[in-house]
Motif scaffolding. Structure first.
Motif, short mmCIF file in Angstrom:
data_model
loop_
_atom_site.label_atom_id
_atom_site.label_comp_id
_atom_site.label_asym_id
_atom_site.label_seq_id
_atom_site.Cartn_x
_atom_site.Cartn_y
_atom_site.Cartn_z
N ARG A 171 66.83 17.97 9.34
CA ARG A 171 67.52 16.70 9.63
C ARG A 171 68.85 16.97 10.34
N ILE A 172 69.46 18.10 9.98
CA ILE A 172 70.79 18.43 10.51
C ILE A 172 70.71 19.47 11.62
N ASN A 173 69.71 20.35 11.55
CA ASN A 173 69.60 21.45 12.50
C ASN A 173 69.50 20.95 13.94
N LYS A 174 70.23 21.60 14.84
CA LYS A 174 70.25 21.19 16.25
C LYS A 174 69.82 22.31 17.19
N THR A 175 69.27 23.38 16.67
CA THR A 175 68.93 24.52 17.54
C THR A 175 67.47 24.94 17.48
N LEU A 176 66.77 24.71 16.36
CA LEU A 176 65.39 25.18 16.23
C LEU A 176 64.47 24.43 17.19
N ILE A 177 63.71 25.19 17.98
CA ILE A 177 62.81 24.60 18.98
C ILE A 177 61.35 24.71 18.55
N ASN A 178 60.98 25.86 17.97
CA ASN A 178 59.59 26.10 17.57
C ASN A 178 59.52 26.40 16.08
N LEU A 179 58.69 25.64 15.37
CA LEU A 179 58.45 25.87 13.94
C LEU A 179 56.96 26.07 13.72
N ARG A 180 56.60 27.25 13.22
CA ARG A 180 55.19 27.56 13.00
C ARG A 180 54.98 27.84 11.52
N MET A 181 54.15 27.00 10.90
CA MET A 181 53.85 27.15 9.47
C MET A 181 52.35 27.28 9.27
N ASN A 182 51.75 28.17 10.04
CA ASN A 182 50.32 28.40 10.00
C ASN A 182 49.92 29.08 8.70
N GLY A 183 48.84 28.59 8.06
CA GLY A 183 48.30 29.26 6.89
C GLY A 183 49.07 29.03 5.62
N ASN A 184 49.77 27.91 5.51
CA ASN A 184 50.47 27.59 4.27
C ASN A 184 49.64 26.61 3.43
N LEU A 185 50.26 25.97 2.46
CA LEU A 185 49.52 25.13 1.52
C LEU A 185 50.04 23.70 1.53
N MET A 186 50.43 23.25 2.69
CA MET A 186 50.95 21.90 2.82
C MET A 186 49.86 20.85 2.57
#
Length: 526
Positions: A410-425
């Motif tokens: 919500r606050i972060n202003k720099t992250l461009i790519n987030l990869r959460m492959n293979g988790n338990l969402m």
């Protein structure tokens, strides 16, 4: 034993389009001189007609002591020469002395029961050779600490004014408060005077004396950019040399350590690495350090100002086994705590063993027990101002950990790519994450492939969740996804679209999301 057949085969292969040739000799008897001469002539006549990428020497290799080989080593066009076994001393010396003048070979690989004298001949070779770009030394473990004490210049350096090492192995020379000069290093330090090597790979056991000889030379080397340590024995007596090396050297940018790091050696190595002013990428794979090692890695991240990429792959004490859940959560937390004050890291990759996904569902979402890890995740994403890419593969994140990532974004202003492959969402996690992303203006890629528990049949059968609740979460997830305007595309499993039935109220959102996902995947492949 059929030397005539051997020589005839060499003649038939002349001019062949071979790219790799292995010469394997393991005679149980001493060969007569006339046989050695015959084999040498046949082999050299063959080799001069080939344009080899790889020439691999295996076995006792008596024949390479024959003087005629020196002419071949000077002119061979093989790009890689690999000595994989017991090259006799005279053959080893002949090869290095002659090959020093070679202008074609780029890679030299030597697996050997090294002595200090062996390293000295290699030092002479590296001083003269002008084309070698990669050197791989594999030290065969003998259990003998020092097999040769006759080599002049082999003693460890004594720095003028250097502080004595504390009884605590982690209290070292404070390199940034110490004036480091070349007189503190050995007069004859291997690697010091070579200006062509770009890559150094070390594996196996190094005695303290040989370790100092190599590491101190590395301190002064102006060209080596990549160091790979594979199943490497970190001798704790070389701790001062490693610290001095990273403090002095300004060319080492890429370091990869696969196997070899235990609790003590990891703490020593990361402590020394803090003083590096040039490291860009650090990759750690299949190492077994734990609490103190991760603590020093965290401190390295907090203090180092040049590191841009950190890769952590299949580290045993980050894998989430049933018997050490709390400890492993704490280790993960230390990584994210290291990001609080870091001002340079751009890419963080954590990839754990895929087998962890096959655990029973009721045993998977346990990381919510770690309040420290949740807080570390949220705070890292809130405070860090440099990280642009984060990959968390097979970390088995769900529930509160996903919520923590969302709150941080919500606050972060720099992250461009987030990869959460293979988790338990689950659908609830996805809905919560996407709701947070609606206010994020920088994230461009979201990879949520292979999150195993989002299938309806898993939720209803294993978790006992009512179908109406699932429908609510699905509607909420797609609604929130639609609100994210800035993401270029999602990476989502096809079965989400092909094998699930959705309420009419969200069918249009599903269609739009599928089109967006396919467009992104297509453009990425191309």
């Amino acid at each position: 034993e059929n030397y005539g057949w051997y020589c005839d085969t060499c003649r038939k292969l002349q001019g062949a389009s071979l790219k790799s040739l292995t010469l394997n000799f393991d005679s149980k008897t001493v060969l007569p001189l006339e046989i050695i001469e015959m084999l040498t002539n046949a082999l050299i006549s063959l080799l001069v007609t080939l344009s080899l990428d790889d020439l691999i020497l295996v076995g006792k290799l008596d024949i390479f002591s024959y003087p005629k080989w020196t002419t071949y080593w000077k002119t061979t066009n093989a790009k890689t020469i690999s000595i994989q076994d017991r090259l006799r001393t005279q053959g080893y010396i002949n090869l290095l002395r002659a090959h020093a003048e070679n202008t074609h070979t780029q890679n030299l690989i030597i697996k050997r029961d090294f002595t200090l004298n062996d390293l000295f001949y290699l030092y002479q070779h590296l001083m003269l050779n002008t084309t070698l770009a990669s050197l791989h030394l594999s030290f065969v473990e003998t259990g003998v600490e020092n097999k040769s004490s006759t080599f002049a210049g082999s003693t460890s350096p004594v720095a003028k004014g250097k502080k004595q090492a504390s009884k605590d192995p982690l209290v070292l020379v404070t390199a940034d408060k110490m004036e480091v000069t070349t007189t503190m290093l050995q007069p004859l330090s291997m690697l010091a005077n070579n200006c062509t090597l770009k890559t150094l790979l070390l594996s196996g056991y190094l005695s303290s004396e040989m370790g100092d000889y190599i590491i101190n030379g590395l301190s002064l080397n102006p060209s080596i950019q990549t160091i790979t340590l594979f199943n490497f024995n970190f001798n704790k007596s070389c701790i001062q040399s490693w610290t001095l090396c990273f403090a002095v050297n300004n060319s080492i940018q890429f370091i990869e350590v696969t196997y070899g790091l235990n609790e003590e050696s990891a703490a020593i190595f990361f402590h020394a690495l803090k003083y590096s002013k040039s490291i860009i990428s650090l990759k750690l794979a299949n190492n077994k350090f734990s609490t103190e090692g991760f603590q020093q890695l965290s401190k390295f991240l907090q203090s180092n100002k040049t590191i841009r990429e950190l890769w952590l792959e299949d580290l045993e004490m980050l894998g989430l086994s049933a018997d050490k859940k709390v400890e492993q959560c704490e280790n993960l937390a230390k990584i994210f705590i290291g990001l609080y004050e870091n001002i340079s890291l751009q890419k963080l990759v954590i990839r754990l063993n895929e087998s962890s996904l096959h655990a029973a569902l009721e045993d998977t979402v346990f990381t919510e027990r770690s309040e420290e890890l949740c807080n570390a995740l949220e705070t890292a994403l809130t405070k860090n101002r440099t990280l642009t890419e984060m990959e968390l593969t097979n970390t088995r994140f769900a529930d509160r950990l996903v919520d923590s990532i969302g709150k941080g974004l919500r606050i972060n202003k720099t992250l461009i790519n987030l990869r959460m492959n293979g988790n338990l969402m689950g659908w609830k996690d996805l809905s919560s994450l996407c709701e947070c992303l609606a206010s994020n203006t920088t994230l461009k890629t979201l990879d949520i492939q292979n999150n195993r528990i989002v299938k309806i049949r898993d939720l209803t059968k294993t978790k006992g969740i009512d179908i109406s609740d699932i429908t609510h979460y699905i509607k909420s997830a797609f609604k929130n996804m639609k609100q994210i305007k800035n993401i270029d595309g999602y990476l989502i499993n096809d079965w989400i679209f092909d094998h699930l039935e959705y309420p009419d109220s969200v069918s249009r959102n599903v269609k739009e999301l599928r089109e967006k996902s396919q467009d992104y995947t297509y453009s990425t492949i191309n």
